[in-house]
Write a protein that holds these residues in place. Structure first.
Motif, PDB file in Angstrom:
ATOM      1  N   TYR A  35       2.547   1.687  -3.361  1.00  0.00           N
ATOM      2  CA  TYR A  35       1.590   2.086  -4.398  1.00  0.00           C
ATOM      3  C   TYR A  35       1.268   3.576  -4.306  1.00  0.00           C
ATOM      4  O   TYR A  35       1.289   4.291  -5.326  1.00  0.00           O
ATOM      5  CB  TYR A  35       0.306   1.268  -4.256  1.00  0.00           C
ATOM      6  N   TYR A  58      -1.694  -2.735  -9.963  1.00  0.00           N
ATOM      7  CA  TYR A  58      -0.291  -2.427  -9.666  1.00  0.00           C
ATOM      8  C   TYR A  58       0.429  -3.681  -9.176  1.00  0.00           C
ATOM      9  O   TYR A  58       1.560  -3.961  -9.593  1.00  0.00           O
ATOM     10  CB  TYR A  58      -0.225  -1.318  -8.622  1.00  0.00           C
ATOM     11  N   TYR A  80      -6.469   7.941  -2.423  1.00  0.00           N
ATOM     12  CA  TYR A  80      -5.915   6.589  -2.553  1.00  0.00           C
ATOM     13  C   TYR A  80      -5.497   6.066  -1.175  1.00  0.00           C
ATOM     14  O   TYR A  80      -5.725   4.897  -0.840  1.00  0.00           O
ATOM     15  CB  TYR A  80      -4.693   6.584  -3.471  1.00  0.00           C
ATOM     16  N   LEU A 108      -7.623   2.848   0.603  1.00  0.00           N
ATOM     17  CA  LEU A 108      -6.915   1.581   0.768  1.00  0.00           C
ATOM     18  C   LEU A 108      -6.578   1.284   2.226  1.00  0.00           C
ATOM     19  O   LEU A 108      -6.356   0.126   2.592  1.00  0.00           O
ATOM     20  CB  LEU A 108      -5.636   1.584  -0.068  1.00  0.00           C
ATOM     21  N   PHE A 133      -5.203  -0.816  -7.259  1.00  0.00           N
ATOM     22  CA  PHE A 133      -4.102  -1.293  -6.424  1.00  0.00           C
ATOM     23  C   PHE A 133      -3.683  -2.705  -6.845  1.00  0.00           C
ATOM     24  O   PHE A 133      -2.489  -3.008  -6.970  1.00  0.00           O
ATOM     25  CB  PHE A 133      -4.551  -1.272  -4.968  1.00  0.00           C
ATOM     26  N   TRP A 150       0.835  -1.208   0.000  1.00  0.00           N
ATOM     27  CA  TRP A 150       0.000   0.000   0.000  1.00  0.00           C
ATOM     28  C   TRP A 150       0.867   1.255   0.000  1.00  0.00           C
ATOM     29  O   TRP A 150       0.629   2.183  -0.784  1.00  0.00           O
ATOM     30  CB  TRP A 150      -0.909  -0.054   1.229  1.00  0.00           C
TER      31      TRP A 150
END
Length: 340
Positions: A15, A88, A31, A35, A85, A12
């Motif tokens: 990212y 990614y 974001y 998350l 996410f 996390w």
């Protein structure tokens, strides 16, 4: 360490760091917080490696969040961000290819995608009439004039400097200045000059000429148009200003049966709790509806407020069918008279 061995928290953080250069500060925070819910849930479920994520993990997480009675649009946005996410994670080969497709993003009824709450035209007119007559040139007056007649975002009005007001030609210039703390939501695409009506330009002139503005600079040596005692206000401070500036008891009796002298909603920390006070976003929504009702073409309104015509029609135009008939189509009825 192999990428699949990253913990959800480590992945996390990586990212969000990767998205930071290509995103505004507001988007990066979105974001982060969307998350954050998923990462903390994974830790409670003892999911220690992103390589252990499966479709069943996402199914259980969606069920968990839906059970917390959050708004459908909030759940949709969180799961959309979660899907990005996981994309990614696929790219860095931390999870199996195709895992993205196992993140279900629920559909939402169009009526639930945006709030119908807005500053109504009648309320805006009453407020501005009061300010023009009784508090001309105050900060609240100038701020409300700009937010209503331009329809700009909170971040855009906060980003304005004194130099961005051009009194002789009567326009405001919105400029993307990320290196000194005031990015625009659409970055360079958000830069534009916006013409002002006489009344709005006069309010800004009065605000600057009458000593209403704090004579301060921000941390970068710039002179914010709307300044607090300490410099450029935070977004939350501007939001509080608009709640205070739109209290209905400023110009009329309280529609909620309260007495202004004893009402806690008139206090800075409680103004947002007044059912009739409005945030910058709600003023923007009302402004866009009003500008369309006033006969401005959608393309013109879109340029002024820095949004696409499609976005305006989908999320901001909150006129009722009756209002659309009265304000936007009634004028054309005479053209249908066969005897004309």
């Amino acid at each position: 360490m192999q990428p699949e061995d990253l913990t959800p928290r480590e992945a996390w953080e990586r990212y969000v760091d990767r998205r930071r250069p290509e995103s505004t500060e507001h988007s990066t925070k979105s974001y982060h917080y969307r998350l954050k819910q998923f990462v903390e849930w994974c830790e409670r479920q003892q999911v220690e490696r992103v390589g252990d994520l499966t479709g069943w993990t996402f199914e259980n997480y969606e069920t968990h969040r839906a059970g917390e009675d959050i708004a459908p649009i909030t759940l949709r946005n969180e799961l959309k961000t979660l899907r990005k996410f996981v994309e990614y994670l696929e790219r860095i080969e931390a999870v199996d290819d195709g895992l993205t497709e196992k993140v279900h993003v629920p559909t939402v009824d169009p009526s639930e995608k945006s709030s119908d709450v807005k500053l109504a035209t009648a309320d805006a007119e009453a407020l501005l009439e009061y300010y023009r007559e009784h508090q001309f040139g105050t900060r609240d007056h100038a701020l409300l004039e700009i937010l209503w007649t331009v329809g700009c975002r909170l971040g855009a009005v906060r980003a304005l400097d004194v130099r961005d007001f051009h009194p002789d030609d009567q326009f405001l210039e919105f400029v993307h200045r990320p290196s000194t703390g005031t990015p625009l939501k659409k970055k360079d695409q958000g830069e534009r000059p916006v013409a002002l009506a006489d009344t709005t330009a006069d309010a800004i002139r009065g605000y600057l000429a009458d000593g209403q503005r704090w004579d301060v600079h921000d941390d970068h040596g710039r002179k914010p148009l709307f300044a607090s005692r300490l410099g450029r206000p935070t977004a939350n401070t501007v939001r509080v200003w608009t709640y205070m500036a739109t209290l209905p008891c400023i110009y009329a009796g309280c529609p909620h049966g309260r007495k202004r002298d004893t009402c806690e909603f008139t206090e800075r920390g409680h103004a947002s709790k007044c059912p009739s006070s409005r945030s910058p976003h709600q003023i923007r929504t009302g402004s866009i509806t009003w500008q369309l009702d006033a006969g401005l073409p959608p393309e013109v309104v879109a340029t002024r407020v820095n949004a696409s015509v499609e976005t305006i029609e989908r999320h901001y135009d909150k006129a009722t069918p009756r209002e659309r008939m009265e304000h936007r189509r009634r004028a054309y009825v005479d053209d249908l008279d066969i005897h004309s």
